[in-house]
Write a protein that holds these residues in place. Structure first.
Motif, mmCIF file in Angstrom:
data_model
loop_
_atom_site.group_PDB
_atom_site.id
_atom_site.type_symbol
_atom_site.label_atom_id
_atom_site.label_comp_id
_atom_site.label_asym_id
_atom_site.label_seq_id
_atom_site.Cartn_x
_atom_site.Cartn_y
_atom_site.Cartn_z
ATOM 1 N N MET A 1 0.852 -1.179 0.000
ATOM 2 C CA MET A 1 0.000 0.000 0.000
ATOM 3 C C MET A 1 0.896 1.241 0.000
ATOM 4 O O MET A 1 1.712 1.419 0.913
ATOM 5 C CB MET A 1 -0.925 0.010 1.223
ATOM 6 N N ILE A 2 0.719 2.059 -0.987
ATOM 7 C CA ILE A 2 1.630 3.186 -1.207
ATOM 8 C C ILE A 2 1.450 4.269 -0.155
ATOM 9 O O ILE A 2 0.320 4.624 0.226
ATOM 10 C CB ILE A 2 1.403 3.771 -2.611
ATOM 11 N N THR A 3 2.593 4.815 0.296
ATOM 12 C CA THR A 3 2.613 5.951 1.218
ATOM 13 C C THR A 3 3.342 7.120 0.548
ATOM 14 O O THR A 3 3.979 6.955 -0.496
ATOM 15 C CB THR A 3 3.326 5.602 2.534
ATOM 16 N N LEU A 4 3.301 8.264 1.206
ATOM 17 C CA LEU A 4 3.980 9.451 0.660
ATOM 18 C C LEU A 4 5.485 9.265 0.591
ATOM 19 O O LEU A 4 6.162 9.952 -0.177
ATOM 20 C CB LEU A 4 3.670 10.679 1.529
ATOM 21 N N ASN A 5 6.023 8.361 1.359
ATOM 22 C CA ASN A 5 7.471 8.214 1.466
ATOM 23 C C ASN A 5 8.051 7.119 0.571
ATOM 24 O O ASN A 5 9.240 6.799 0.685
ATOM 25 C CB ASN A 5 7.849 7.927 2.924
ATOM 26 N N ASP A 6 7.246 6.564 -0.316
ATOM 27 C CA ASP A 6 7.722 5.435 -1.136
ATOM 28 C C ASP A 6 8.409 5.866 -2.432
ATOM 29 O O ASP A 6 9.067 5.050 -3.078
ATOM 30 C CB ASP A 6 6.548 4.514 -1.495
ATOM 31 N N PHE A 7 8.270 7.136 -2.819
ATOM 32 C CA PHE A 7 8.764 7.553 -4.135
ATOM 33 C C PHE A 7 9.547 8.861 -4.055
ATOM 34 O O PHE A 7 9.313 9.690 -3.178
ATOM 35 C CB PHE A 7 7.604 7.716 -5.118
ATOM 36 N N GLU A 8 10.484 9.000 -4.990
ATOM 37 C CA GLU A 8 11.203 10.254 -5.220
ATOM 38 C C GLU A 8 10.803 10.794 -6.604
ATOM 39 O O GLU A 8 10.479 10.016 -7.504
ATOM 40 C CB GLU A 8 12.716 10.028 -5.205
ATOM 41 N N ALA A 9 10.816 12.119 -6.735
ATOM 42 C CA ALA A 9 10.568 12.745 -8.039
ATOM 43 C C ALA A 9 11.909 12.928 -8.729
ATOM 44 O O ALA A 9 12.709 13.773 -8.333
ATOM 45 C CB ALA A 9 9.858 14.083 -7.865
ATOM 46 N N LEU A 10 12.170 12.095 -9.735
ATOM 47 C CA LEU A 10 13.484 12.076 -10.378
ATOM 48 C C LEU A 10 13.361 12.036 -11.902
ATOM 49 O O LEU A 10 12.391 11.513 -12.446
ATOM 50 C CB LEU A 10 14.285 10.846 -9.905
ATOM 51 N N ARG A 11 14.359 12.575 -12.563
ATOM 52 C CA ARG A 11 14.486 12.454 -14.015
ATOM 53 C C ARG A 11 15.040 11.088 -14.360
ATOM 54 O O ARG A 11 15.767 10.516 -13.555
ATOM 55 C CB ARG A 11 15.425 13.529 -14.565
ATOM 56 N N PRO A 12 14.767 10.592 -15.572
ATOM 57 C CA PRO A 12 13.893 11.104 -16.626
ATOM 58 C C PRO A 12 12.438 10.741 -16.381
ATOM 59 O O PRO A 12 12.148 9.800 -15.650
ATOM 60 C CB PRO A 12 14.429 10.412 -17.877
ATOM 61 N N THR B 1 9.956 8.909 -17.755
ATOM 62 C CA THR B 1 9.651 7.853 -18.726
ATOM 63 C C THR B 1 8.233 8.034 -19.271
ATOM 64 O O THR B 1 7.318 8.382 -18.526
ATOM 65 C CB THR B 1 9.777 6.473 -18.056
ATOM 66 N N VAL B 2 8.078 7.825 -20.561
ATOM 67 C CA VAL B 2 6.775 7.991 -21.198
ATOM 68 C C VAL B 2 5.729 7.162 -20.464
ATOM 69 O O VAL B 2 5.954 5.978 -20.163
ATOM 70 C CB VAL B 2 6.838 7.586 -22.682
ATOM 71 N N ASP B 3 4.611 7.779 -20.140
ATOM 72 C CA ASP B 3 3.465 7.187 -19.444
ATOM 73 C C ASP B 3 3.687 7.001 -17.946
ATOM 74 O O ASP B 3 2.779 6.527 -17.244
ATOM 75 C CB ASP B 3 3.051 5.841 -20.065
ATOM 76 N N ALA B 4 4.876 7.355 -17.424
ATOM 77 C CA ALA B 4 5.080 7.286 -15.984
ATOM 78 C C ALA B 4 4.301 8.409 -15.312
ATOM 79 O O ALA B 4 4.042 9.459 -15.905
ATOM 80 C CB ALA B 4 6.566 7.401 -15.659
ATOM 81 N N LEU B 5 3.906 8.192 -14.054
ATOM 82 C CA LEU B 5 3.154 9.200 -13.325
ATOM 83 C C LEU B 5 4.077 10.334 -12.879
ATOM 84 O O LEU B 5 5.160 10.103 -12.345
ATOM 85 C CB LEU B 5 2.467 8.571 -12.115
ATOM 86 N N LYS B 6 3.610 11.572 -13.095
ATOM 87 C CA LYS B 6 4.392 12.749 -12.733
ATOM 88 C C LYS B 6 4.199 13.060 -11.241
ATOM 89 O O LYS B 6 3.242 12.594 -10.613
ATOM 90 C CB LYS B 6 3.953 13.948 -13.580
ATOM 91 N N PRO B 7 5.075 13.883 -10.675
ATOM 92 C CA PRO B 7 5.007 14.182 -9.237
ATOM 93 C C PRO B 7 3.668 14.742 -8.770
ATOM 94 O O PRO B 7 3.252 14.489 -7.630
ATOM 95 C CB PRO B 7 6.133 15.194 -9.042
#
Length: 359
Positions: free
Chosen positions: A312-323, A325-331
């Motif tokens: 179950m996803i939390t706010l702390n599971d992801f970083e906003a990083l380049r690149p 990728t096409v179709d990836a979810l934006k920040p």
């Protein structure tokens, strides 16, 4: 989006969605020589002009010798003339027997032939040979002549130098009921070529014209040095540009000194075409040449650790990083995915896709 306004000169559309129409005003730079006049037509075509324009005047029909003598000392640009005003106009009259030869030359090289007429005889004589007319600023109050030209039902370009808004409105009231194929041109009629004249070009008048007369094409008749006024006018919506043209600005004559030569004219057209390309259509979007850059420079949500199926996803599971990728979810989508579960396993650095989630 701006309202689309256009007219046609022959088969050439002129207006907001089209490239600017450049008029090389040869004017008196023919110096009384037919072969020279024809060569200037050829040179203007080579320099990128769409139209080679002359001026049809007769001294006796345009100036009063007595009137200018009564003014006393010569004024403005005429102060540099070595002869009287009347004599200069007389010397640089365009021989009307040249009309068909000039028109033929323009046709041969593929450039429009046009003139600014200064008397009704000139209008009648040249009418079969031109696709449009230019009315000079000096005739803005000569409403009887404006009406005569408007009734030919050909496109009319009218310059508005040394005139008030009342003068412009008066002229428009005469022209527009008779002829809606109209180009309204801002102009400053100081022919000294001084850099100081930029303070008086007043390109923002084009905004006033656009608001007050939304159904006419805008233009600029310009006598300033360089390209600044032209580029500014195009950016404000002007689509007809007139500048004087000669092969040598050092020649003796009333118009050479403030004219452009083939090199500066060609550079003006090239810079203007660059500007037109840069102006675009006004629709904000990811441009075709930015598609790869959008991937490289934007960020997407990337796992900052290994995440298992069913997590179950939390706010702390992801970083906003380049690149991105096409179709990836934006920040900006992060809050939307919090509380949802993963359908796939993510490794450190993997991008999050919408189809990786379940409610």
């Amino acid at each position: 989006m701006s309202k689309v306004i256009e007219l046609h000169i022959g088969s050439r559309p002129i207006g907001t969605n089209h490239a600017s129409y450049f008029i090389a005003d040869i004017a008196a730079n023919h110096d009384g020589n037919l072969q020279r006049a024809k060569e200037l037509i050829r040179l203007s075509k080579q320099a990128g002009a769409d139209c080679a324009k002359f001026q049809h005047f007769k001294a006796s029909k345009i100036v009063s010798d007595q009137g200018f003598k009564q003014l006393g000392a010569a004024q403005s640009h005429q102060s540099a003339w070595s002869k009287s005003v009347y004599q200069v106009y007389e010397q640089y009259e365009l021989n009307r027997e040249w009309n068909e030869e000039l028109s033929k030359t323009a046709l041969e090289v593929g450039i429009d032939f046009m003139t600014t007429p200064y008397d009704t005889e000139a209008v009648d004589t040249v009418d079969p040979l031109v696709l449009a007319w230019k009315i000079g600023s000096g005739d803005i109050t000569y409403i009887q002549f404006i009406e005569y030209i408007a009734k030919t039902n050909k496109p009319v370009m009218i310059a508005t130098g040394a005139s008030s808004m009342d003068d412009v409105d008066r002229a428009m009231k005469v022209i527009f009921p008779l002829n809606q194929k109209l180009v309204l041109m801002q102009c400053n009629t100081n022919y000294t070529g001084s850099i100081e004249n930029f303070k008086y070009i007043n390109l923002n008048v084009l905004k006033t014209y656009k608001e007050k007369y939304p159904n006419v094409v805008l233009g600029l008749s310009d006598h300033s040095p360089g390209h600044a006024s032209v580029l500014g006018a195009i950016s404000l919506g002007a689509r007809v540009i007139e500048k004087h043209f000669t092969d040598d600005t050092t020649r003796v004559g009333p118009d050479h000194g403030f004219s452009m030569n083939p090199d500066t004219w060609k550079d003006m057209v090239l810079r203007s075409r660059e500007l037109e390309a840069a102006l675009g259509d006004g629709v904000k979007k990811v441009e075709d040449n930015e598609l790869q850059t959008a991937v490289l420079q934007q960020r997407c949500l990337r796992a900052n650790k290994q995440l298992q199926i069913g997590h179950m996803i939390t706010l702390n599971d992801f970083e906003a990083l380049r690149p991105a990728t096409v179709d990836a979810l934006k920040p900006y989508r992060l809050n939307e995915v919090v509380g949802k579960k993963l359908k796939v396993k993510l490794e450190l650095g993997d991008a999050l896709m919408a189809n990786y989630l379940r409610d």
